[in-house]
Design a protein around this motif. Sequence first.
Motif, PDB file in Angstrom:
ATOM      1  N   GLN A  78      43.085  29.504  45.876  1.00  0.00           N
ATOM      2  CA  GLN A  78      42.391  30.503  46.691  1.00  0.00           C
ATOM      3  C   GLN A  78      43.180  30.793  47.962  1.00  0.00           C
ATOM      4  OE1 GLN A  78      38.355  29.334  47.395  1.00  0.00           O
ATOM      5  NE2 GLN A  78      37.687  29.946  45.341  1.00  0.00           N
ATOM      6  N   LYS A  79      43.834  29.789  48.489  1.00  0.00           N
ATOM      7  CA  LYS A  79      44.648  29.977  49.691  1.00  0.00           C
ATOM      8  C   LYS A  79      45.794  30.946  49.407  1.00  0.00           C
ATOM      9  CE  LYS A  79      47.331  27.422  53.105  1.00  0.00           C
ATOM     10  NZ  LYS A  79      47.805  26.103  53.542  1.00  0.00           N
ATOM     11  N   GLU A  80      46.470  30.756  48.266  1.00  0.00           N
ATOM     12  CA  GLU A  80      47.559  31.661  47.885  1.00  0.00           C
ATOM     13  C   GLU A  80      47.021  33.077  47.629  1.00  0.00           C
ATOM     14  OE1 GLU A  80      50.880  29.211  45.441  1.00  0.00           O
ATOM     15  OE2 GLU A  80      48.845  29.115  44.618  1.00  0.00           O
ATOM     16  N   ALA A  81      45.867  33.163  46.971  1.00  0.00           N
ATOM     17  CA  ALA A  81      45.265  34.469  46.685  1.00  0.00           C
ATOM     18  C   ALA A  81      44.923  35.202  47.976  1.00  0.00           C
ATOM     19  CB  ALA A  81      44.027  34.308  45.816  1.00  0.00           C
ATOM     20  N   ARG A  82      44.340  34.496  48.934  1.00  0.00           N
ATOM     21  CA  ARG A  82      44.008  35.128  50.223  1.00  0.00           C
ATOM     22  C   ARG A  82      45.263  35.572  50.954  1.00  0.00           C
ATOM     23  NH1 ARG A  82      39.772  31.331  50.209  1.00  0.00           N
ATOM     24  NH2 ARG A  82      41.011  29.792  51.296  1.00  0.00           N
TER      25      ARG A  82
END
Length: 87
Positions: free
Chosen positions: A8-12
């Motif tokens: 999710q961190k990479e997606a954000r």
Amino acid sequence: MTRRAISQKEARALQQRVHELEVKENNRRKQWVTEYPDGVHIGSLSVSDVTFARVRTARLLGHAVVVTEANNEINFYALPIVSEQPA
């Protein structure tokens, strides 16, 4: 080719980067420049206040202005700049 799940961190971070690039691209398109990106300035001419206002209004509304010639006249066309959003 195998797919790897992203966090999710990479997606954000990717969403933020896409947003930044979209803002930059929109700002670039709205710039008043002598040379349009990837275009070549081939000349200029003075026009009446009415014609100038028409072209300026089209640009302020986010349209590209295309110039053509026909029958010894210069014609101006306002075309909406198509957003490159995925369908």
